[in-house]
Design a protein around this motif. Structure first.
Motif, mmCIF file in Angstrom:
data_model
loop_
_atom_site.group_PDB
_atom_site.id
_atom_site.type_symbol
_atom_site.label_atom_id
_atom_site.label_comp_id
_atom_site.label_asym_id
_atom_site.label_seq_id
_atom_site.Cartn_x
_atom_site.Cartn_y
_atom_site.Cartn_z
ATOM 1 N N ILE A 79 41.887 38.713 27.921
ATOM 2 C CA ILE A 79 41.182 40.079 28.376
ATOM 3 C C ILE A 79 41.727 40.118 29.867
ATOM 4 O O ILE A 79 41.493 39.156 30.592
ATOM 5 C CB ILE A 79 39.741 40.009 28.435
ATOM 6 N N ASP A 80 42.540 41.143 30.165
ATOM 7 C CA ASP A 80 42.949 41.383 31.644
ATOM 8 C C ASP A 80 41.789 42.374 31.971
ATOM 9 O O ASP A 80 41.783 43.664 31.576
ATOM 10 C CB ASP A 80 44.382 41.889 31.640
ATOM 11 N N GLY A 81 40.935 42.046 33.283
ATOM 12 C CA GLY A 81 39.859 42.898 33.668
ATOM 13 C C GLY A 81 38.386 42.312 32.910
ATOM 14 O O GLY A 81 37.642 43.017 32.492
ATOM 15 N N THR A 82 38.453 41.022 33.189
ATOM 16 C CA THR A 82 37.049 40.386 32.417
ATOM 17 C C THR A 82 35.944 40.943 33.138
ATOM 18 O O THR A 82 34.995 41.065 32.625
ATOM 19 C CB THR A 82 37.386 39.107 32.542
ATOM 20 N N VAL A 151 41.239 38.720 44.869
ATOM 21 C CA VAL A 151 39.764 38.306 44.616
ATOM 22 C C VAL A 151 39.400 36.738 44.470
ATOM 23 O O VAL A 151 38.555 36.244 44.966
ATOM 24 C CB VAL A 151 39.199 39.106 43.250
ATOM 25 N N TYR A 152 40.509 36.226 43.926
ATOM 26 C CA TYR A 152 40.626 34.680 43.728
ATOM 27 C C TYR A 152 40.979 33.840 45.038
ATOM 28 O O TYR A 152 40.885 32.866 44.940
ATOM 29 C CB TYR A 152 41.290 34.249 42.450
ATOM 30 N N HIS A 153 41.656 34.542 45.955
ATOM 31 C CA HIS A 153 42.202 33.841 47.099
ATOM 32 C C HIS A 153 41.865 34.778 48.346
ATOM 33 O O HIS A 153 42.842 35.543 48.959
ATOM 34 C CB HIS A 153 43.776 33.910 47.068
ATOM 35 N N PHE A 196 50.894 46.744 44.001
ATOM 36 C CA PHE A 196 51.208 45.647 44.796
ATOM 37 C C PHE A 196 49.973 44.670 44.717
ATOM 38 O O PHE A 196 48.679 45.195 44.785
ATOM 39 C CB PHE A 196 51.185 46.137 46.182
ATOM 40 N N GLU A 197 50.455 43.464 44.437
ATOM 41 C CA GLU A 197 49.221 42.542 44.616
ATOM 42 C C GLU A 197 49.906 41.334 44.830
ATOM 43 O O GLU A 197 50.944 40.813 44.540
ATOM 44 C CB GLU A 197 48.570 42.365 42.993
ATOM 45 N N TYR A 198 49.259 40.384 45.699
ATOM 46 C CA TYR A 198 49.510 39.434 46.515
ATOM 47 C C TYR A 198 49.968 38.282 45.731
ATOM 48 O O TYR A 198 50.802 37.387 45.976
ATOM 49 C CB TYR A 198 48.672 38.988 47.723
HETATM 50 C C1 IPD Z 1 42.544 39.916 36.981
HETATM 51 C C2 IPD Z 1 42.681 41.698 37.031
HETATM 52 C C3 IPD Z 1 42.571 42.087 38.469
HETATM 53 C C4 IPD Z 1 43.613 41.458 39.553
HETATM 54 C C5 IPD Z 1 43.420 40.016 39.421
HETATM 55 C C6 IPD Z 1 43.627 39.620 38.153
HETATM 56 P P1 IPD Z 1 41.493 38.961 34.916
HETATM 57 O O1 IPD Z 1 42.535 39.496 35.804
HETATM 58 O O2 IPD Z 1 44.090 41.663 36.541
HETATM 59 O O3 IPD Z 1 43.002 43.486 38.367
HETATM 60 O O4 IPD Z 1 43.295 41.957 40.705
HETATM 61 O O5 IPD Z 1 43.969 39.452 40.299
HETATM 62 O O6 IPD Z 1 43.332 37.902 38.054
HETATM 63 O O7 IPD Z 1 40.887 37.824 35.604
HETATM 64 O O8 IPD Z 1 40.441 39.950 34.735
HETATM 65 O O9 IPD Z 1 42.010 38.301 33.590
#
Ligand code: IPD
Ligand code: CA
Ligand code: CA
Length: 259
Positions: A79-82, A151-153, A196-198
């Motif tokens: 699931i992308d977007g958990t 979000v994780y960094h 864009f995502e870092y």
């Molecule tokens: C996340 C989503 C989110 C992105 C995060 C991902 P997840 O995946 O794609 O849009 O900003 O960097 O990790 O954790 O929902 O599988």
């Protein structure tokens, strides 16, 4: 394995997302969660795909399924977007890509709540619900940029904010849907133009990147070199090479150490 077989397996896996009473567990604080549904979808996919195509490796988000030593590897985000899924918001999808050596060959991204299924095979175009899709031809100034703060960094939040702010001033507007794969598929079908995502993991972008490329889009990592589907990296994407170059210039300005 045919793309039709892969689509059928992904649709079946996504039925598990209908289950309402899932459990939520924190992997690392509030931002990084996993639900019992993520795990169930991944288990189902791994089992069905290894039966359908024996001898492949798996690179999956949950439960340390990281074996890339094979010629063929399934790259899976169950699931992308958990975070969206766990809160009942519809921007979430199942992502499955098949990598051959260092290239993605086949991909399916399925958003069950919107019943939007994106698929692609290398050299055969990209499709949404069976109809061909293509990127838009909007210029940078009229582009929507899909992006996110890391979000994780959160240690990279400041540099990301600077990049996003500068890009915002040069483009039309921003969007943040909370699912990288969804955003890349939206880019592929012309709903937005920039991404864009870092820092993303390979399962966030691998399947959707083939869909975007087959729809005429372009992607790179933050240093403008090709994406590596076995490692985490930043991701830049655009509807054409000119817009990707402009986005890369903004990123470079804020990531190159000042002399
Ligand atoms: C996340 C989503 C989110 C992105 C995060 C991902 P997840 O995946 O794609 O849009 O900003 O960097 O990790 O954790 O929902 O599988
Ligand atoms: Ca993801
Ligand atoms: Ca995930």
């Amino acid at each position: 394995m045919t793309i039709e077989e892969l689509i059928a397996i992904v649709r079946e896996a996504a039925q598990k997302m209908q289950q309402k009473n899932f459990e939520i567990e924190q992997k690392d604080g509030y931002a990084n969660i996993v639900t019992s549904t993520d795990v169930a979808v991944q288990e189902f996919l791994c089992q069905r795909l290894s039966e359908a195509l024996p001898g492949c490796g798996f690179l999956c988000e949950e439960e340390d399924q990281w074996d890339t030593s094979h010629e063929y590897t399934w790259v899976i985000d169950p699931i992308d977007g958990t975070a969206n899924f766990s809160r009942g918001m519809d921007h979430c999808c199942v992502c499955v890509g098949l990598k051959h050596l260092d290239k993605m060959e086949m991909a399916v991204v399925y958003l069950p709540w919107n019943d939007e299924l994106f698929h692609a095979e290398r050299g055969k175009g990209a499709y949404r619900n069976g109809a061909p899709i293509h990127v838009s031809d909007r210029p940078f100034a009229n582009s929507l940029l899909c992006t996110a703060l890391p979000v994780y960094h959160k240690e990279y939040a400041d540099v990301c904010s600077q990049i996003i702010l500068e890009a915002f001033k040069q483009c039309n507007d921003l969007r943040r849907f909370g699912s990288a794969a969804t955003e890349l598929c939206y880019l592929a079908m012309g709903r937005c133009e920039l991404y864009f995502e870092y820092l993303l993991s390979p399962w966030d972008f691998s399947a959707a990147s083939l869909i975007l490329e087959e729809a005429g889009g372009v992607l790179s990592n933050l240093t403008a070199t090709p994406l590596d589907y076995t490692h985490s990296s930043g991701v830049l994407a655009a509807n054409n090479a000119e817009n990707l170059k402009q986005l890369h210039a903004i990123v470079q300005k804020h990531t190159t150490p000042k002399a």
